[in-house]
Every structure is written in C-alpha cells, then in structure tokens.
Design a protein around this motif. Sequence first.
Motif, PDB file in Angstrom:
ATOM      1  N   THR A   1       1.025  -1.025   0.052  1.00 59.92           N
ATOM      2  CA  THR A   1       0.310  -0.574   0.169  1.00 59.92           C
ATOM      3  C   THR A   1       1.016   1.143  -0.325  1.00 59.92           C
ATOM      4  O   THR A   1       2.015   1.308  -0.307  1.00 59.92           O
ATOM      5  CB  THR A   1      -1.024  -0.108   1.504  1.00 59.92           C
ATOM      6  N   ALA A   2       0.621   2.134   0.358  1.00 57.27           N
ATOM      7  CA  ALA A   2       1.123   3.718   0.660  1.00 57.27           C
ATOM      8  C   ALA A   2       0.617   3.952   1.470  1.00 57.27           C
ATOM      9  O   ALA A   2      -0.569   4.104   2.414  1.00 57.27           O
ATOM     10  CB  ALA A   2       0.709   4.482  -0.543  1.00 57.27           C
ATOM     11  N   ARG A   3       1.564   4.827   2.370  1.00 64.66           N
ATOM     12  CA  ARG A   3       1.964   5.813   3.435  1.00 64.66           C
ATOM     13  C   ARG A   3       0.243   6.389   3.161  1.00 64.66           C
ATOM     14  O   ARG A   3       0.657   7.403   2.122  1.00 64.66           O
ATOM     15  CB  ARG A   3       3.373   6.508   4.036  1.00 64.66           C
ATOM     16  N   GLY A   4      -0.064   6.668   4.237  1.00 66.27           N
ATOM     17  CA  GLY A   4      -1.708   8.322   4.466  1.00 66.27           C
ATOM     18  C   GLY A   4      -2.656   7.253   3.674  1.00 66.27           C
ATOM     19  O   GLY A   4      -3.511   7.928   3.747  1.00 66.27           O
ATOM     20  N   GLU A   5      -3.382   5.570   3.263  1.00 62.15           N
ATOM     21  CA  GLU A   5      -3.534   5.199   2.543  1.00 62.15           C
ATOM     22  C   GLU A   5      -4.857   5.176   3.390  1.00 62.15           C
ATOM     23  O   GLU A   5      -4.126   4.332   4.625  1.00 62.15           O
ATOM     24  CB  GLU A   5      -3.196   3.789   2.141  1.00 62.15           C
ATOM     25  N   PRO A   6      -6.367   5.371   3.416  1.00 63.25           N
ATOM     26  CA  PRO A   6      -7.066   4.775   4.452  1.00 63.25           C
ATOM     27  C   PRO A   6      -7.568   3.240   4.823  1.00 63.25           C
ATOM     28  O   PRO A   6      -7.107   2.598   3.806  1.00 63.25           O
ATOM     29  CB  PRO A   6      -8.381   4.664   3.811  1.00 63.25           C
ATOM     30  N   VAL A   7      -7.085   2.517   6.010  1.00 58.72           N
ATOM     31  CA  VAL A   7      -7.386   1.478   6.147  1.00 58.72           C
ATOM     32  C   VAL A   7      -8.715   1.477   6.976  1.00 58.72           C
ATOM     33  O   VAL A   7      -9.125   2.009   8.088  1.00 58.72           O
ATOM     34  CB  VAL A   7      -6.360   1.416   7.811  1.00 58.72           C
ATOM     35  N   ARG A   8      -9.228   0.513   6.551  1.00 58.13           N
ATOM     36  CA  ARG A   8     -10.811  -0.221   6.715  1.00 58.13           C
ATOM     37  C   ARG A   8     -11.006  -1.073   7.494  1.00 58.13           C
ATOM     38  O   ARG A   8     -10.426  -2.566   7.344  1.00 58.13           O
ATOM     39  CB  ARG A   8     -11.501   0.179   5.551  1.00 58.13           C
ATOM     40  N   ALA A   9     -11.380  -1.165   8.724  1.00 61.15           N
ATOM     41  CA  ALA A   9     -12.574  -2.482   9.115  1.00 61.15           C
ATOM     42  C   ALA A   9     -11.989  -4.020   8.288  1.00 61.15           C
ATOM     43  O   ALA A   9     -13.369  -3.575   7.000  1.00 61.15           O
ATOM     44  CB  ALA A   9     -13.391  -2.650  10.184  1.00 61.15           C
ATOM     45  N   VAL A  10     -11.644  -5.175   8.098  1.00 60.01           N
ATOM     46  CA  VAL A  10     -12.725  -6.132   7.620  1.00 60.01           C
ATOM     47  C   VAL A  10     -13.693  -6.223   7.678  1.00 60.01           C
ATOM     48  O   VAL A  10     -14.520  -7.172   6.823  1.00 60.01           O
ATOM     49  CB  VAL A  10     -11.391  -7.216   7.838  1.00 60.01           C
ATOM     50  N   ASP A  11     -13.988  -6.383   8.693  1.00 58.65           N
ATOM     51  CA  ASP A  11     -15.713  -6.987   8.894  1.00 58.65           C
ATOM     52  C   ASP A  11     -16.254  -5.955  10.654  1.00 58.65           C
ATOM     53  O   ASP A  11     -15.084  -5.244  10.478  1.00 58.65           O
ATOM     54  CB  ASP A  11     -15.945  -8.289   9.827  1.00 58.65           C
ATOM     55  N   ALA A  12     -17.740  -5.417  10.735  1.00 62.67           N
ATOM     56  CA  ALA A  12     -18.033  -4.966  11.718  1.00 62.67           C
ATOM     57  C   ALA A  12     -16.985  -5.258  12.595  1.00 62.67           C
ATOM     58  O   ALA A  12     -16.920  -6.843  13.122  1.00 62.67           O
ATOM     59  CB  ALA A  12     -19.588  -5.623  11.628  1.00 62.67           C
ATOM     60  N   GLY A  13     -17.143  -5.106  13.906  1.00 59.89           N
ATOM     61  CA  GLY A  13     -16.939  -5.138  15.447  1.00 59.89           C
ATOM     62  C   GLY A  13     -16.589  -4.018  16.034  1.00 59.89           C
ATOM     63  O   GLY A  13     -17.014  -2.773  16.372  1.00 59.89           O
ATOM     64  N   GLU A  14     -16.067  -4.388  17.323  1.00 59.69           N
ATOM     65  CA  GLU A  14     -15.598  -3.113  18.085  1.00 59.69           C
ATOM     66  C   GLU A  14     -14.009  -3.164  18.940  1.00 59.69           C
ATOM     67  O   GLU A  14     -13.140  -3.900  18.167  1.00 59.69           O
ATOM     68  CB  GLU A  14     -16.487  -4.082  19.804  1.00 59.69           C
ATOM     69  N   VAL A  15     -13.194  -1.880  18.386  1.00 58.86           N
ATOM     70  CA  VAL A  15     -12.355  -2.040  18.555  1.00 58.86           C
ATOM     71  C   VAL A  15     -11.926  -1.836  19.785  1.00 58.86           C
ATOM     72  O   VAL A  15     -12.810  -1.138  21.338  1.00 58.86           O
ATOM     73  CB  VAL A  15     -12.061   0.198  18.489  1.00 58.86           C
ATOM     74  N   THR A  16     -10.798  -3.250  20.504  1.00 61.64           N
ATOM     75  CA  THR A  16     -10.405  -3.105  21.395  1.00 61.64           C
ATOM     76  C   THR A  16      -8.912  -2.910  22.277  1.00 61.64           C
ATOM     77  O   THR A  16      -8.823  -3.235  23.119  1.00 61.64           O
ATOM     78  CB  THR A  16     -10.253  -4.718  21.981  1.00 61.64           C
TER      79      THR A  16
END
Length: 166
Positions: free
Chosen positions: A65-80
Amino acid sequence: MTPTSLLALLVAGSVLAPPSATTPPAASVRWAWPVGDGARPPLVAPFDAPEEQWGPGHRGIDLGTARGEPVRAVDAGEVTHRGRIAGRGTVTVTHANGVRSTYEPVDSAVRVGDRVRRGETIGRVGDEPGHCAPAACLHLGAKRGPTYLDPLGFFGVRRVVLLPVP
C-alpha cells in the motif's frame, strides 16, 4: 473413469493444504480488504505460523500500500485496542465470532469501545517504518484466543502446497 483422470483428480485434491489450527474456519461472510479500495492488494509477505507460541514466525500478512492510504475494518466489530507497540500505531477490532483483526502501522483516532462497520475507515497507514521498510505496507493479523490465524483464509484465499513428484 480412466486411470489418468483419476490420478489428476487425486493430485488436484491433494494440493490444497489441510485445515490446521492456524487456518480459519470457512465462513459465510468473508472479510473486506483493508487497503486497496476493495481490490485485492499485493501480498508482500505471507503468514508463517510460529512453531511455538513465542517462537519466530510472521503472525500475519503484509499488504502492499502507500503511506497515508485509508485503512478499513475487515468486518464489523468493536475496537478493543488502539495504541503503540514497538513504536508503531496499532488497532485491534474484535468481531462477533471472537476473532481479532490487528492492523499496523496505523494512525487512528478510533477509541476503545467504538463500534465499527465492515469497510469503515479506522485510520491511515502510518509513516513509521514497518515490516516492509523502506516501502510501505499494512501488516494485518488475525487471532482467536492465543492462536494466530492466517488472515488470507478469511478472504477465501486457500494456500496451495506443492507436493513432491514420485
């Protein structure tokens, strides 16, 4: 069925690696790629399960990827988890099936306890040198309890194993 076609079927069926403790179970819902705008990004480094819990190995996959590229959740969940480990920004999302997806390096403003949707932006690829330095990549891990899993299985990708020819 001819002997040749039977042999071809046997060989074709044996080239896929058998399930193991590090192989995620088949799921009806596959993960979404965390970088690459939905397209499969280049695999820079594959999963390499450690022989022992704390032994050497590569406990995830590195996606180009590239620096600064958006990172998306692979599936729904809770940030732990959101914090810094070994100088790099990290985020962990726990999904309904108990699997935790981990992302690094990530600059993120999500907070522990936030609910995220599949495909929701959880941060951006950080500037810190990571596994692929000097190039940029996102390290994506998967873990259930203390066991590291091969994230590719959650995308429906199966590892091919080459067998010796007699």
